[in-house]
Write a protein that holds these residues in place. Structure first.
Motif, short mmCIF file in Angstrom:
data_model
loop_
_atom_site.label_atom_id
_atom_site.label_comp_id
_atom_site.label_asym_id
_atom_site.label_seq_id
_atom_site.Cartn_x
_atom_site.Cartn_y
_atom_site.Cartn_z
N ASN A 1 42.98 39.81 42.48
CA ASN A 1 42.37 41.01 43.07
C ASN A 1 42.86 41.29 44.48
O ASN A 1 42.38 42.23 45.12
N ASP B 1 30.82 44.68 44.99
CA ASP B 1 31.47 45.71 44.19
C ASP B 1 31.02 45.56 42.74
O ASP B 1 31.47 44.66 42.03
N ASN C 1 39.68 43.62 39.10
CA ASN C 1 39.43 44.95 39.63
C ASN C 1 40.51 45.93 39.16
O ASN C 1 41.19 46.54 39.98
N VAL D 1 33.45 44.85 39.84
CA VAL D 1 34.41 43.75 39.78
C VAL D 1 33.77 42.50 39.18
O VAL D 1 33.92 42.23 38.00
N ASP E 1 32.94 41.21 49.48
CA ASP E 1 33.47 42.42 48.81
C ASP E 1 33.36 42.28 47.30
O ASP E 1 32.98 43.22 46.59
N LEU E 2 33.70 41.11 46.78
CA LEU E 2 33.62 40.90 45.33
C LEU E 2 32.17 41.01 44.85
O LEU E 2 31.89 41.62 43.82
N PRO F 1 40.38 39.41 48.33
CA PRO F 1 39.30 40.05 49.09
C PRO F 1 38.31 39.00 49.61
O PRO F 1 38.42 37.82 49.28
C1 LIG Z 1 38.59 47.38 43.76
O1 LIG Z 1 39.54 48.41 43.72
C2 LIG Z 1 39.11 49.58 44.37
C3 LIG Z 1 40.17 50.66 44.11
O2 LIG Z 1 41.44 50.18 44.37
C4 LIG Z 1 38.94 49.29 45.86
O3 LIG Z 1 38.47 50.44 46.52
C5 LIG Z 1 37.90 48.17 46.01
O4 LIG Z 1 37.79 47.80 47.37
C6 LIG Z 1 38.34 46.97 45.21
N1 LIG Z 1 37.29 45.95 45.23
C7 LIG Z 1 37.51 44.70 45.64
C8 LIG Z 1 36.34 43.78 45.61
O5 LIG Z 1 38.59 44.30 46.01
#
Ligand SMILES: *[C@@H]1O[C@H](CO)[C@@H](O)[C@H](O)[C@H]1NC(C)=O
Ligand SMILES: *[C@@H]1O[C@H](CO)[C@@H](O)[C@H](O)[C@H]1NC(C)=O
Ligand SMILES: *[C@@H]1O[C@H](CO)[C@@H](O)[C@H](O)[C@H]1NC(C)=O
Ligand SMILES: *[C@@H]1O[C@H](CO)[C@@H](O)[C@H](O)[C@H]1NC(C)=O
Ligand SMILES: *[C@@H]1O[C@H](CO)[C@@H](O)[C@H](O)[C@H]1NC(C)=O
Ligand SMILES: *[C@@H]1O[C@H](CO)[C@@H](O)[C@H](O)[C@H]1NC(C)=O
Ligand SMILES: *[C@@H]1O[C@H](CO)[C@@H](O)[C@H](O)[C@H]1NC(C)=O
Ligand SMILES: *[C@@H]1O[C@H](CO)[C@@H](O)[C@H](O)[C@H]1NC(C)=O
Ligand SMILES: *[C@@H]1O[C@H](CO)[C@@H](O)[C@H](O)[C@H]1NC(C)=O
Ligand SMILES: *[C@@H]1O[C@H](CO)[C@@H](O)[C@H](O)[C@H]1NC(C)=O
Ligand SMILES: *[C@@H]1O[C@H](CO)[C@@H](O)[C@H](O)[C@H]1NC(C)=O
Ligand SMILES: *[C@@H]1O[C@H](CO)[C@@H](O)[C@H](O)[C@H]1NC(C)=O
Length: 662
Positions: free
Chosen positions: A196, A207, A265, A210, A203-204, A199
């Protein structure tokens, strides 16, 4: 007809209900909770949220791109075919090039990190001049438990995590590390994180598209059978496309596609995304992150048992293969699936790309199916459902479909004098934990990698209550005396009785503190110090079942925060010198190499955390009670033993659904 698995599953479930009501020979209360849990496991939720729309939209191009594609084979400057395989006598040129960039980045940052850890009477800048320190981090297997608890450690080690560089926290270990390895559930963490684009865990976690864990991988839409059917349809079509392209498929293909759907993702989980694509992530290209490795075991054809003399295989973004004498070779990861003889492509216009599908690789490290067979007996599942599952699982076992077949065997015709794989057309890979080495240490103790210290994160379920007992370290220790050791050494560790009895799993414990105790060729300071960090309930009962297949948001939070707390020892509340001790562990081997004296602070760390060689007598009883949560009491919610039972239903349903679909 493609809906059959789901219909079958539904009918089996209702017969399970009927049956368990009719045969109440077991304890009534147990039955009631089993039923409630089975229902909870399979009907994860009844009101789909964003899920349906997302899946439907994601399913616009089903199948097509999971199939590996044929390309012309790479040639050297004089037009000759390149050899895709090399002997495992050293690290590859590409890994070496990565290390050049990585060491430069680490050398610039490490003094800052050591200062942040509040080491006293220690001049980091001067100490680190002209020195490369090589740190490895290893994440054990253990299903989603290992992934989530491990994620808490990863968050704590990552200096990008909010507040992770505060006093008492340890953020920056990740930025200082050269290697990061994952196995099985740990490979879902390391693999999905790297694929991914590295990250932050926040963030994971934040989101919802994901790490999609509230939807079971088997039955993501709960009782919305139609949507679950569509999902299965997608998995089946994708795998069919691979078969149509001329490759054998196995349960691991479905498993990997499902995992990818949950963890990656990309649209549909990225059926065309490969493990070697990690090379193209910005944070890899600029050497900001440790070199990721995922571990699997080789399993000889027609055997169910994998011993510590098995071959351990590793995937990196550049290469796949094994250091062990039974193979002793690596192939370029991106060309996995190509037919080669003695490492040379057999047909210059038919090399293969795309076989190293990202989901397939992390699924390969976690082919738990073999273990399901072994555990079904004690699972508490009974009657018709049990019989059906045993039938299906035994068939799969007999066909060797519970492995991930890597066919054609990349090491065919290579290393004639030594390789077990020389004459084999298929290389069968299984869960990296099946040889009991549930922490991926083998790649990190290779002398050619020169690792100084390994932070070994153990989320195994060894005890009656699904906590670790140090067993995986024992397995790696034993292996150095076996046929596959090939010059690898590992520090002495005690038996599991001692581990549990001396609380070595209840606090961090270091092994190999005295390098001179590790004797012989490749011994001494070339063997890494092991900083063992075992899953332990500091703020949450993080001993959930390996086979618990879905987690609600608050469960995810509880698991991750507990991991964070173990990694930081409660942000220093259990020991306000723990952060500094991490610094001492990092420099320890170099201090030994220089015959230098540690600071008082570091000496105190060594006395506190090093295993001193004490072992308990073998008749000392192993602790069987569940430990209490240590630092808070208001954030508990996991229930290992209960979720284990619910997981049995999930496993059986998976086996039935997949087998019916095949
Ligand atoms: C997943 O992909 C989206 C679109 O590219 C991005 O905006 C988002 O930050 C990503 N999420 C993570 C956890 O990396
Ligand atoms: C440190 O690593 C770099 C890059 O790999 C290498 O060029 C350098 O010689 C190493 N330094 C020492 C002291 O080993
Ligand atoms: C760590 O060092 C900083 C800066 O010198 C200081 O403010 C802080 O109190 C120290 N923390 C601990 C836990 O000793
Ligand atoms: C970070 O620390 C600050 C100050 O202690 C606190 O207010 C904030 O909630 C913390 N943030 C996170 C994400 O833990
Ligand atoms: C985190 O580490 C990077 C080096 O990888 C460094 O540049 C950055 O300043 C560090 N951030 C913090 C908050 O320490
Ligand atoms: C990924 O990187 C490799 C080499 O680092 C390069 O050959 C390849 O073209 C890149 N692929 C993509 C899709 O950018
Ligand atoms: C490979 O198979 C051939 C033919 O059966 C046999 O002669 C040879 O000894 C085998 N070689 C190895 C290394 O197993
Ligand atoms: C490892 O195995 C290979 C192949 O058998 C052998 O050539 C090599 O010398 C071995 N290395 C050590 C350190 O034993
Ligand atoms: C291990 O921990 C338990 C519970 O905290 C404690 O009662 C026991 O004395 C400890 N044992 C040792 C050897 O430290
Ligand atoms: C440690 O810090 C983390 C994140 O900043 C927080 O979630 C956790 O609750 C803290 N632990 C303790 C024991 O305060
Ligand atoms: C450290 O001591 C050992 C044994 O006494 C000796 O062989 C070695 O050369 C010494 N190393 C340094 C850097 O002084
Ligand atoms: C290492 O060696 C020292 C001194 O010979 C001994 O006291 C100690 O018990 C040994 N440690 C281990 C873990 O075997």
């Amino acid at each position: 007809m493609r809906l059959s698995p789901v219909l079958l599953l539904a009918s089996l479930l209702s017969s399970a209900y009927a049956e368990s009501k009719a045969v109440p020979e077991a304890d009534e209360a147990d039955f009631a909770s089993d039923l409630a849990l089975a229902e909870a496991a399979l009907a994860v939720r009844t009101v789909p949220k964003y899920f349906d729309e997302r899946r439907l939209e994601k399913r616009t191009n089903p199948g097509g791109t999971y199939a590996p594609t044929y390309v012309s084979c790479p040639k050297d400057s004089s037009g000759d075919l390149k050899t895709l395989v090399r002997e495992a006598s050293s690290i590859s040129n590409k890994e070496n090039a990565y290390l050049d960039g990585r060491h430069a980045a680490i050398n610039e940052y490490l003094p800052t990190y050591l200062n942040q850890l509040n080491m006293t009477d220690f001049d980091a800048e001067t100490f680190l001049e002209d020195t490369n320190i090589t740190i490895g981090i290893a994440f054990s297997g253990g299903g989603y438990r290992a992934m989530l608890s491990g994620a808490g450690f990863l968050a704590a080690f990552d200096n990008r995590t909010t507040n992770s560089t505060n006093d008492g926290h340890v953020g920056g270990l990740l930025q200082s590390a050269t290697y990061i390895a994952g196995l099985s559930g740990g490979s879902w963490l390391v693999g999905s994180w790297a694929i991914n684009g590295f990250p932050t865990i926040a963030d994971l976690q934040g989101d919802e598209d994901v790490w999609d864990l509230s939807h079971s991988i088997i039955n993501p839409d709960g009782w919305e059978l139609w949507d679950t059917a569509e999902y299965w349809d997608y998995l089946l079509d994708a795998a069919d496309a691979k078969r149509d392209a001329g490759f054998n498929i196995s349960l691991t293909d479905y498993w990997g596609l499902g995992l990818a759907n949950q963890l990656l993702n990309y649209t549909d989980g990225g059926p065309a995304v490969t493990f070697s694509d990690i090379r193209n992530q910005t944070l890899f290209k600029n050497f900001s992150m440790p070199y990721p490795l995922v571990v699997s075991d080789g399993r000889p054809y027609n055997t169910l048992i994998v011993s510590t003399n098995s071959s351990v295989y590793e995937f990196s973004p550049y290469e796949f293969g094994s250091w062990d004498p039974s193979a002793y070779a690596f192939i370029q990861t991106e060309y996995l699936g190509s037919t080669v003889d003695a490492g040379v492509p057999v047909n210059s216009s038919a090399c293969v790309k795309g076989f190293d599908n990202a989901g397939f690789v992390i699924g390969t490290s976690a082919t738990l199916f073999n273990q399901f067979i072994l555990q079904l007996n004690s699972s508490g599942v009974s009657g018709l459902v049990y019989d059906a599952a045993v039938d299906i699982l035994s068939d799969i076992g007999e066909d060797n479909d519970d492995v991930a077949p890597y066919q054609p065997n990349p090491f065919y015709g290579y290393n004639e004098d030594i390789s077990y794989m020389y004459n084999e057309t298929i290389l069968n890979l299984v869960d990296g934990g099946e040889d009991y080495q549930n922490i991926p240490l083998v790649p990190l103790i290779q002398p050619s990698r020169g690792v100084d210290v390994i932070f070994a994160v153990d989320n195994s379920a060894d005890t009656d209550y699904d906590w670790p007992s140090g067993w995986s370290l024992t397995a790696t220790y034993d292996r150095q005396f076996g046929t596959q050791a090939n010059g690898t050494k590992f520090p002495a560790v005690p038996d599991k009785n001692t581990f549990v009895g001396l609380n070595l799993t209840a606090q961090p414990t270091w092994f190999g503190c005295n390098a001179s105790n590790i004797t012989g060729t490749n011994g001494g300071t070339t063997v890494p110090l092991i900083v063992y960090l075992a899953n332990h309930p500091l703020s949450y009962y993080s001993n959930t079942s390996t086979f618990k297949l879905s987690y609600e948001t608050d469960e995810v939070e509880g698991m991750i925060t507990n991991g964070y707390n173990v990694a930081t020892q409660g942000n220093g509340t259990l020991d306000d010198t723990w952060a500094a001790c991490i610094g001492c562990a990092i420099i320890h081997r170099e201090v030994e190499r220089r015959n230098a004296t540690h600071t008082e602070q570091c000496q105190a760390c060594l006395s506190k955390y090093c295993w001193d060689g004490t072992v308990l007598s073998s008749n000392a009883t192993e602790e069987t009670e569940e430990p209490d949560v240590e630092i808070t009491s208001d954030n508990t919610g996991g229930a290992g033993m209960l979720s284990w039972k619910s997981a049995q239903w999930g496993v059986v349903a998976l086996a039935i659904a997949v087998a019916a679909a095949l």
